[in-house]
Design a protein around this motif. Sequence first.
Motif, PDB file in Angstrom:
ATOM      1  N   LEU A  65      -3.696 151.659  98.026  1.00 44.12           N
ATOM      2  CA  LEU A  65      -4.546 150.904  98.934  1.00 44.12           C
ATOM      3  C   LEU A  65      -6.020 151.204  98.684  1.00 44.12           C
ATOM      4  O   LEU A  65      -6.867 150.324  98.815  1.00 44.12           O
ATOM      5  CB  LEU A  65      -4.178 151.224 100.384  1.00 44.12           C
ATOM      6  N   TYR A  66      -6.317 152.438  98.345  1.00 45.67           N
ATOM      7  CA  TYR A  66      -7.658 152.826  97.923  1.00 45.67           C
ATOM      8  C   TYR A  66      -7.630 153.043  96.415  1.00 45.67           C
ATOM      9  O   TYR A  66      -6.773 153.756  95.910  1.00 45.67           O
ATOM     10  CB  TYR A  66      -8.101 154.151  98.557  1.00 45.67           C
ATOM     11  N   TYR A  76     -11.283 149.050  98.560  1.00 43.73           N
ATOM     12  CA  TYR A  76     -10.202 148.948  99.523  1.00 43.73           C
ATOM     13  C   TYR A  76      -9.337 147.729  99.192  1.00 43.73           C
ATOM     14  O   TYR A  76      -9.849 146.618  99.071  1.00 43.73           O
ATOM     15  CB  TYR A  76     -10.776 148.820 100.941  1.00 43.73           C
ATOM     16  N   ALA A  77      -8.049 147.946  99.035  1.00 43.75           N
ATOM     17  CA  ALA A  77      -7.068 146.890  98.754  1.00 43.75           C
ATOM     18  C   ALA A  77      -7.547 145.928  97.670  1.00 43.75           C
ATOM     19  O   ALA A  77      -7.698 144.736  97.901  1.00 43.75           O
ATOM     20  CB  ALA A  77      -6.724 146.129 100.034  1.00 43.75           C
ATOM     21  N   ASN A  79      -7.866 143.446  94.460  1.00 47.63           N
ATOM     22  CA  ASN A  79      -7.069 142.448  93.762  1.00 47.63           C
ATOM     23  C   ASN A  79      -7.975 141.787  92.737  1.00 47.63           C
ATOM     24  O   ASN A  79      -9.122 142.174  92.581  1.00 47.63           O
ATOM     25  CB  ASN A  79      -6.427 141.445  94.732  1.00 47.63           C
ATOM     26  N   TRP A 123      -7.487 146.947  89.247  1.00 41.04           N
ATOM     27  CA  TRP A 123      -6.095 147.015  89.662  1.00 41.04           C
ATOM     28  C   TRP A 123      -5.242 147.807  88.698  1.00 41.04           C
ATOM     29  O   TRP A 123      -4.092 148.067  88.959  1.00 41.04           O
ATOM     30  CB  TRP A 123      -5.539 145.616  89.885  1.00 41.04           C
TER      31      TRP A 123
END
Length: 126
Positions: A65-66, A76-77, A79, A123
């Motif tokens: 998540l981090y 944070y999160a 994508n 990612w």
Amino acid sequence: MNTFYTWPKAVQWILALLLFAAGAYLTGKVIIYGTEHWLFYIPLLLLIVPAIQFAFTPFFRLIGLYRYLSPMLLVYAPNEKVWGLHNGTSFDYLFVLRGTPAGAPLRRRILTYYLTFRTRKIWKID
């Protein structure tokens, strides 16, 4: 880099789960007590939010998540379309900046961490 994440993975997970459980317990207690005494929330918010963030940071890092671009700059999160950049958490301050003298040396070190981040695909970063 945060020295916590150089420890063996099993130790990281055990400590992260223990901190997460303590944070979740504390959050539950606050919610239950706060529903009975709503004035309880006002001063406690200043104390509970940093404590919970400290407790949840290792777990959020381990589950992805981090994601860290540098020791004090996290996403944070993440994508492929959105990166929510954030300053390091109190957990990071404890492990990364420990021993750095206050004042100008501390400010320079933090600024250096902000400006020297990795630009590879976020990612995919560990």
